[in-house]
Design a protein around this motif. Structure first.
Motif, PDB file in Angstrom:
ATOM      1  N   ILE A  47      -6.813   0.015  -8.413  1.00  0.00           N
ATOM      2  CA  ILE A  47      -6.694   0.981  -7.311  1.00  0.00           C
ATOM      3  C   ILE A  47      -7.205   0.393  -6.002  1.00  0.00           C
ATOM      4  O   ILE A  47      -6.624   0.613  -4.932  1.00  0.00           O
ATOM      5  N   VAL A  48      -8.282  -0.380  -6.071  1.00  0.00           N
ATOM      6  CA  VAL A  48      -8.875  -0.936  -4.852  1.00  0.00           C
ATOM      7  C   VAL A  48      -8.297  -2.318  -4.512  1.00  0.00           C
ATOM      8  O   VAL A  48      -8.687  -2.934  -3.528  1.00  0.00           O
ATOM      9  N   GLY A  49      -7.367  -2.789  -5.338  1.00  0.00           N
ATOM     10  CA  GLY A  49      -6.691  -4.038  -5.036  1.00  0.00           C
ATOM     11  C   GLY A  49      -7.398  -5.294  -5.482  1.00  0.00           C
ATOM     12  O   GLY A  49      -7.014  -6.408  -5.078  1.00  0.00           O
ATOM     13  N   LEU A  50      -8.408  -5.185  -6.333  1.00  0.00           N
ATOM     14  CA  LEU A  50      -9.081  -6.371  -6.860  1.00  0.00           C
ATOM     15  C   LEU A  50      -8.229  -7.067  -7.911  1.00  0.00           C
ATOM     16  O   LEU A  50      -8.314  -8.283  -8.093  1.00  0.00           O
ATOM     17  N   TYR A  51      -7.427  -6.301  -8.650  1.00  0.00           N
ATOM     18  CA  TYR A  51      -6.443  -6.835  -9.573  1.00  0.00           C
ATOM     19  C   TYR A  51      -5.053  -6.425  -9.100  1.00  0.00           C
ATOM     20  O   TYR A  51      -4.889  -5.352  -8.516  1.00  0.00           O
ATOM     21  N   GLY A  56       4.634  -2.388 -11.718  1.00  0.00           N
ATOM     22  CA  GLY A  56       4.287  -1.040 -11.301  1.00  0.00           C
ATOM     23  C   GLY A  56       3.812  -0.962  -9.867  1.00  0.00           C
ATOM     24  O   GLY A  56       3.651  -1.973  -9.174  1.00  0.00           O
ATOM     25  N   GLN A  57       3.583   0.266  -9.425  1.00  0.00           N
ATOM     26  CA  GLN A  57       3.138   0.547  -8.066  1.00  0.00           C
ATOM     27  C   GLN A  57       1.801   1.267  -8.084  1.00  0.00           C
ATOM     28  O   GLN A  57       1.533   2.089  -8.967  1.00  0.00           O
ATOM     29  N   ILE A  58       0.976   0.970  -7.068  1.00  0.00           N
ATOM     30  CA  ILE A  58      -0.288   1.674  -6.861  1.00  0.00           C
ATOM     31  C   ILE A  58      -0.306   2.104  -5.403  1.00  0.00           C
ATOM     32  O   ILE A  58      -0.521   1.279  -4.507  1.00  0.00           O
ATOM     33  N   LEU A  59      -0.058   3.370  -5.163  1.00  0.00           N
ATOM     34  CA  LEU A  59       0.067   3.882  -3.805  1.00  0.00           C
ATOM     35  C   LEU A  59      -1.230   4.551  -3.369  1.00  0.00           C
ATOM     36  O   LEU A  59      -1.754   5.413  -4.076  1.00  0.00           O
ATOM     37  N   VAL A  60      -1.734   4.140  -2.224  1.00  0.00           N
ATOM     38  CA  VAL A  60      -2.893   4.773  -1.605  1.00  0.00           C
ATOM     39  C   VAL A  60      -2.415   5.353  -0.276  1.00  0.00           C
ATOM     40  O   VAL A  60      -2.151   4.609   0.670  1.00  0.00           O
ATOM     41  N   ASP A  61      -2.264   6.646  -0.263  1.00  0.00           N
ATOM     42  CA  ASP A  61      -1.718   7.330   0.914  1.00  0.00           C
ATOM     43  C   ASP A  61      -0.409   6.685   1.364  1.00  0.00           C
ATOM     44  O   ASP A  61      -0.176   6.470   2.555  1.00  0.00           O
ATOM     45  N   GLY A  62       0.429   6.358   0.384  1.00  0.00           N
ATOM     46  CA  GLY A  62       1.753   5.816   0.664  1.00  0.00           C
ATOM     47  C   GLY A  62       1.845   4.313   0.752  1.00  0.00           C
ATOM     48  O   GLY A  62       2.949   3.753   0.757  1.00  0.00           O
ATOM     49  N   VAL A  63       0.706   3.617   0.828  1.00  0.00           N
ATOM     50  CA  VAL A  63       0.703   2.153   0.914  1.00  0.00           C
ATOM     51  C   VAL A  63       0.596   1.565  -0.496  1.00  0.00           C
ATOM     52  O   VAL A  63      -0.299   1.923  -1.263  1.00  0.00           O
ATOM     53  N   ASP A  64       1.513   0.664  -0.849  1.00  0.00           N
ATOM     54  CA  ASP A  64       1.501   0.043  -2.172  1.00  0.00           C
ATOM     55  C   ASP A  64       0.488  -1.099  -2.187  1.00  0.00           C
ATOM     56  O   ASP A  64       0.757  -2.201  -1.690  1.00  0.00           O
ATOM     57  N   VAL A  65      -0.673  -0.826  -2.768  1.00  0.00           N
ATOM     58  CA  VAL A  65      -1.748  -1.819  -2.828  1.00  0.00           C
ATOM     59  C   VAL A  65      -1.311  -3.039  -3.622  1.00  0.00           C
ATOM     60  O   VAL A  65      -1.748  -4.166  -3.346  1.00  0.00           O
ATOM     61  N   ALA A  66      -0.420  -2.844  -4.596  1.00  0.00           N
ATOM     62  CA  ALA A  66       0.032  -3.951  -5.443  1.00  0.00           C
ATOM     63  C   ALA A  66       0.780  -5.006  -4.633  1.00  0.00           C
ATOM     64  O   ALA A  66       0.829  -6.176  -5.018  1.00  0.00           O
ATOM     65  N   LYS A  67       1.346  -4.616  -3.506  1.00  0.00           N
ATOM     66  CA  LYS A  67       2.133  -5.546  -2.693  1.00  0.00           C
ATOM     67  C   LYS A  67       1.457  -5.878  -1.365  1.00  0.00           C
ATOM     68  O   LYS A  67       2.066  -6.517  -0.508  1.00  0.00           O
ATOM     69  N   THR A  68       0.215  -5.451  -1.203  1.00  0.00           N
ATOM     70  CA  THR A  68      -0.482  -5.617   0.069  1.00  0.00           C
ATOM     71  C   THR A  68      -1.507  -6.741  -0.036  1.00  0.00           C
ATOM     72  O   THR A  68      -2.224  -6.851  -1.029  1.00  0.00           O
ATOM     73  N   THR A  69      -1.576  -7.577   0.978  1.00  0.00           N
ATOM     74  CA  THR A  69      -2.500  -8.718   0.973  1.00  0.00           C
ATOM     75  C   THR A  69      -3.153  -8.866   2.345  1.00  0.00           C
ATOM     76  O   THR A  69      -2.810  -8.165   3.295  1.00  0.00           O
ATOM     77  N   GLY A  70      -4.099  -9.777   2.421  1.00  0.00           N
ATOM     78  CA  GLY A  70      -4.695 -10.168   3.695  1.00  0.00           C
ATOM     79  C   GLY A  70      -5.332  -9.030   4.457  1.00  0.00           C
ATOM     80  O   GLY A  70      -6.013  -8.175   3.885  1.00  0.00           O
ATOM     81  N   ASP A  72      -4.011  -6.476   5.851  1.00  0.00           N
ATOM     82  CA  ASP A  72      -3.502  -5.150   5.498  1.00  0.00           C
ATOM     83  C   ASP A  72      -4.251  -4.581   4.286  1.00  0.00           C
ATOM     84  O   ASP A  72      -4.578  -3.400   4.250  1.00  0.00           O
ATOM     85  N   LEU A  73      -4.527  -5.434   3.305  1.00  0.00           N
ATOM     86  CA  LEU A  73      -5.293  -4.996   2.151  1.00  0.00           C
ATOM     87  C   LEU A  73      -6.727  -4.664   2.554  1.00  0.00           C
ATOM     88  O   LEU A  73      -7.307  -3.675   2.079  1.00  0.00           O
ATOM     89  N   ALA A  74      -7.309  -5.461   3.447  1.00  0.00           N
ATOM     90  CA  ALA A  74      -8.666  -5.183   3.926  1.00  0.00           C
ATOM     91  C   ALA A  74      -8.731  -3.823   4.609  1.00  0.00           C
ATOM     92  O   ALA A  74      -9.712  -3.087   4.466  1.00  0.00           O
ATOM     93  N   THR A  75      -7.691  -3.467   5.341  1.00  0.00           N
ATOM     94  CA  THR A  75      -7.642  -2.168   6.008  1.00  0.00           C
ATOM     95  C   THR A  75      -7.638  -1.040   4.993  1.00  0.00           C
ATOM     96  O   THR A  75      -8.330  -0.030   5.153  1.00  0.00           O
ATOM     97  N   ARG A  78     -11.093  -0.534   3.336  1.00  0.00           N
ATOM     98  CA  ARG A  78     -12.114   0.120   4.152  1.00  0.00           C
ATOM     99  C   ARG A  78     -12.150   1.631   3.917  1.00  0.00           C
ATOM    100  O   ARG A  78     -13.116   2.289   4.294  1.00  0.00           O
ATOM    101  N   ARG A  79     -11.133   2.164   3.316  1.00  0.00           N
ATOM    102  CA  ARG A  79     -11.091   3.590   3.017  1.00  0.00           C
ATOM    103  C   ARG A  79     -11.881   3.930   1.758  1.00  0.00           C
ATOM    104  O   ARG A  79     -12.089   5.095   1.455  1.00  0.00           O
ATOM    105  N   PHE A  80     -12.305   2.889   1.017  1.00  0.00           N
ATOM    106  CA  PHE A  80     -12.955   3.078  -0.276  1.00  0.00           C
ATOM    107  C   PHE A  80     -14.461   2.848  -0.201  1.00  0.00           C
ATOM    108  O   PHE A  80     -14.938   1.999   0.546  1.00  0.00           O
TER     109      PHE A  80
END
Length: 247
Positions: A47-51, A56-70, A72-75, A78-80
């Motif tokens: 959920i927090v993008g460590l793995y 599959g998809q992991i959406l956090v307020d519409g953003v797919d953490v599974a496909k997010t890096t750098g 954008d992932l740091a942003t 920060r919500r967690f």
């Protein structure tokens, strides 16, 4: 707020998550139950993008953490706020410095503003008296409270709790449960609580989900889970772990 869609993950051929589907609503507290080694903590780390999932998809307020890096992932991160089972306090820093660390590393606040925010946050978890105490001098419950203060000091929208009451006596476990409820009311956060403590699950959860063999086999309100006829969930609640322990 959070949605897991057909999430799969394996390590060295061992399937840990096997098609998880789960939706966590804004401002709710969802408790995830499951046997030891059953993938609950692995799910939190996804959920927090460590793995990253194998599928599959992991959406956090519409953003797919599974496909997010750098950045954008740091942003997203920060919500967690993350409250680890061990507390994960830095041994050579006192409580005040441990709690203030996220602000020192990730904000532009002045030293005076950081000190004030730290005092306010410690007060939220009834730890202001222990600001100068070192982690080695804290009880297990006090370590959890200090870790929780550090997790919330940057006003996260989502708090992830990994076994928050494990290894605590019943009195301190109840205090941690009360803190989770209190912070939900005061901060209006979305919370995911991983636990095998049924009393804690019934106390803090708006809904409860049961994870078994890498899948969510039932979700429901605490009352629905208490009276479930699902045999897997029923055995877990009743303490009959035959067939439930991870191999």
């Amino acid at each position: 707020m959070i949605e897991l869609i057909d999430v799969h993950k394996q390590f060295e051929g061992n399937k840990v998550l096997n098609g998880i589907n789960l939706r966590i609503e804004d401002s709710e507290t969802l408790v995830v139950l499951g046997g030891s080694g059953g993938g609950k903590s692995v799910m939190l780390r996804h959920i927090v993008g460590l793995y990253k999932p194998d599928k599959g998809q992991i959406l956090v307020d519409g953003v797919d953490v599974a496909k997010t890096t750098g950045s954008d992932l740091a942003t997203v991160r920060r919500r967690f706020g993350m409250c680890f089972q061990s507390g994960a306090l830095i041994n050579w820093m006192n409580v005040e410095d441990n709690v203030a660390l996220p602000l020192r590393e990730l904000s532009d606040l002045s030293d005076r503003e950081i000190a004030e925010k730290t005092r306010e946050t410690l007060a939220l978890v009834s730890m202001e008296h222990a600001a100068k105490v070192m982690p080695s001098e804290l009880s297990g419950g006090m370590k959890r409270r200090a870790a929780l203060a550090r997790a919330i000091i940057r006003n996260p929208q989502i708090i992830l709790y990994d076994e928050p009451t494990s290894d605590l006596d019943p009195v301190m476990a109840n205090h941690i449960n009360e803190l989770i409820l209190d912070l939900k009311d005061k901060l209006n956060v979305t919370s995911v609580v991983v636990t095998h403590d049924m009393h804690s699950a019934y106390t803090v959860g708006d809904r409860i989900a049961m994870l078994y063999e890498g899948k969510i086999v039932q979700t429901g309100t605490p009352d629905e889970i208490k009276h479930t006829q699902n045999p897997l969930v029923r055995r877990f609640i009743d303490g009959d772990t035959s067939g439930l322990l991870a191999t």
